[in-house]
Design a protein around this motif. Sequence first.
Motif, PDB file in Angstrom:
ATOM      1  N   ALA A   1       0.825  -1.205   0.000  1.00 35.07           N
ATOM      2  CA  ALA A   1       0.000   0.000   0.000  1.00 35.07           C
ATOM      3  C   ALA A   1       0.859   1.253   0.000  1.00 35.07           C
ATOM      4  O   ALA A   1       0.538   2.239  -0.683  1.00 35.07           O
ATOM      5  CB  ALA A   1      -0.932  -0.005   1.225  1.00 35.07           C
ATOM      6  N   ALA A   2       1.967   1.229   0.739  1.00 40.23           N
ATOM      7  CA  ALA A   2       2.852   2.393   0.775  1.00 40.23           C
ATOM      8  C   ALA A   2       3.466   2.656  -0.593  1.00 40.23           C
ATOM      9  O   ALA A   2       3.668   3.813  -0.978  1.00 40.23           O
ATOM     10  CB  ALA A   2       3.949   2.173   1.823  1.00 40.23           C
ATOM     11  N   ALA A   3       3.757   1.587  -1.346  1.00 42.20           N
ATOM     12  CA  ALA A   3       4.333   1.770  -2.682  1.00 42.20           C
ATOM     13  C   ALA A   3       3.363   2.494  -3.602  1.00 42.20           C
ATOM     14  O   ALA A   3       3.767   3.275  -4.467  1.00 42.20           O
ATOM     15  CB  ALA A   3       4.706   0.419  -3.277  1.00 42.20           C
ATOM     16  N   PHE A   4       2.063   2.247  -3.412  1.00 47.18           N
ATOM     17  CA  PHE A   4       1.037   2.919  -4.215  1.00 47.18           C
ATOM     18  C   PHE A   4       0.484   4.164  -3.520  1.00 47.18           C
ATOM     19  O   PHE A   4      -0.465   4.779  -4.007  1.00 47.18           O
ATOM     20  CB  PHE A   4      -0.116   1.955  -4.511  1.00 47.18           C
ATOM     21  CG  PHE A   4       0.219   0.909  -5.529  1.00 47.18           C
ATOM     22  CD1 PHE A   4       0.018   1.149  -6.873  1.00 47.18           C
ATOM     23  CD2 PHE A   4       0.747  -0.313  -5.145  1.00 47.18           C
ATOM     24  CE1 PHE A   4       0.319   0.185  -7.819  1.00 47.18           C
ATOM     25  CE2 PHE A   4       1.062  -1.281  -6.083  1.00 47.18           C
ATOM     26  CZ  PHE A   4       0.852  -1.034  -7.423  1.00 47.18           C
ATOM     27  N   LYS A   5       1.064   4.498  -2.359  1.00 42.03           N
ATOM     28  CA  LYS A   5       0.652   5.659  -1.569  1.00 42.03           C
ATOM     29  C   LYS A   5      -0.811   5.569  -1.136  1.00 42.03           C
ATOM     30  O   LYS A   5      -1.532   6.574  -1.115  1.00 42.03           O
ATOM     31  CB  LYS A   5       0.903   6.955  -2.338  1.00 42.03           C
ATOM     32  CG  LYS A   5       2.363   7.204  -2.659  1.00 42.03           C
ATOM     33  CD  LYS A   5       2.574   8.540  -3.359  1.00 42.03           C
ATOM     34  CE  LYS A   5       4.043   8.775  -3.651  1.00 42.03           C
ATOM     35  NZ  LYS A   5       4.279  10.073  -4.317  1.00 42.03           N
ATOM     36  N   VAL A   6      -1.226   4.378  -0.790  1.00 40.86           N
ATOM     37  CA  VAL A   6      -2.590   4.146  -0.312  1.00 40.86           C
ATOM     38  C   VAL A   6      -2.561   4.051   1.210  1.00 40.86           C
ATOM     39  O   VAL A   6      -1.860   3.196   1.753  1.00 40.86           O
ATOM     40  CB  VAL A   6      -3.181   2.860  -0.907  1.00 40.86           C
ATOM     41  CG1 VAL A   6      -4.586   2.613  -0.373  1.00 40.86           C
ATOM     42  CG2 VAL A   6      -3.200   2.934  -2.428  1.00 40.86           C
TER      43      VAL A   6
ATOM     44  N   ASP B   1      -2.023  13.023  -2.071  1.00 44.03           N
ATOM     45  CA  ASP B   1      -0.655  12.525  -2.167  1.00 44.03           C
ATOM     46  C   ASP B   1      -0.451  11.472  -3.260  1.00 44.03           C
ATOM     47  O   ASP B   1       0.701  11.217  -3.653  1.00 44.03           O
ATOM     48  CB  ASP B   1      -0.228  11.914  -0.829  1.00 44.03           C
ATOM     49  CG  ASP B   1      -0.086  12.968   0.260  1.00 44.03           C
ATOM     50  OD1 ASP B   1      -0.044  14.156  -0.087  1.00 44.03           O
ATOM     51  OD2 ASP B   1      -0.023  12.597   1.443  1.00 44.03           O
ATOM     52  N   ALA B   2      -1.527  10.843  -3.735  1.00 48.35           N
ATOM     53  CA  ALA B   2      -1.363   9.753  -4.698  1.00 48.35           C
ATOM     54  C   ALA B   2      -2.053  10.034  -6.032  1.00 48.35           C
ATOM     55  O   ALA B   2      -1.400  10.090  -7.072  1.00 48.35           O
ATOM     56  CB  ALA B   2      -1.894   8.450  -4.102  1.00 48.35           C
ATOM     57  N   VAL B   3      -3.370  10.217  -5.996  1.00 47.20           N
ATOM     58  CA  VAL B   3      -4.128  10.298  -7.246  1.00 47.20           C
ATOM     59  C   VAL B   3      -3.808  11.573  -8.028  1.00 47.20           C
ATOM     60  O   VAL B   3      -3.469  11.521  -9.221  1.00 47.20           O
ATOM     61  CB  VAL B   3      -5.640  10.206  -6.972  1.00 47.20           C
ATOM     62  CG1 VAL B   3      -6.420  10.350  -8.281  1.00 47.20           C
ATOM     63  CG2 VAL B   3      -5.975   8.883  -6.301  1.00 47.20           C
ATOM     64  N   ILE B   4      -3.914  12.722  -7.362  1.00 49.41           N
ATOM     65  CA  ILE B   4      -3.710  13.991  -8.072  1.00 49.41           C
ATOM     66  C   ILE B   4      -2.284  14.119  -8.611  1.00 49.41           C
ATOM     67  O   ILE B   4      -2.099  14.505  -9.772  1.00 49.41           O
ATOM     68  CB  ILE B   4      -4.085  15.174  -7.160  1.00 49.41           C
ATOM     69  CG1 ILE B   4      -5.597  15.157  -6.902  1.00 49.41           C
ATOM     70  CG2 ILE B   4      -3.660  16.493  -7.791  1.00 49.41           C
ATOM     71  CD1 ILE B   4      -6.080  16.261  -5.986  1.00 49.41           C
TER      72      ILE B   4
END
Length: 206
Positions: free
Chosen positions: A136-141, A167-170
Amino acid sequence: QDFIAKYVVLKDQKEEPIDTHEVIHFMLPDPKDIFWGISPLKAVAQTLEVDLSGLDWWVNAVQSGCRKDGILSFKHDLTQEQYDNALDRIRQQILTANGSKFPIIMGHEAQYTPYDLSPAELDWMNSRKMTREEIAAAFKVPPPLIGILDHSTYNNLTTARRIFWVDAVIPFLERIKSTLNRCLLPDFYKGSDLKKFRIDFDISKV
């Protein structure tokens, strides 16, 4: 000199060059390979391999009654023939799925001493939880969004969703947007017209 001279694809066992202007290359940065980049999944590939290997080990441990290998000892020395016979019987009784949970029947005053698994080795749930958190951290989830709800409240979940977008999608959308604007728009607009148009995402309702 161009940063990338060309791309090469393999077609019918033959390499065909493709001009860089014909390719839009989306990538995440990789310090070890600035030309190709790396995906988040590849970044945690070793973690996934360890988890899958651990899962196979756990299945085998459960099927064998959660017991490790043990010592089969005899009170007297064995001849080569006796050793071979004992080894064959072990293979027949233990190294098969149907016989993995049955006791060993040997004779000749044989004694089998199993090695029980330690509590740390049986603590499989915590190790898998750490794997999930690393992926999850690798995908910033944030962990609450994948079901890790330790110390989570409704407010925490709301904040986690906001963090995921910010932090992840935008940032990922911004990377796609900048790549499209840099590589695609110049094919349709030139000079001052190029400054009038931009590809963008509508996140006003997020």
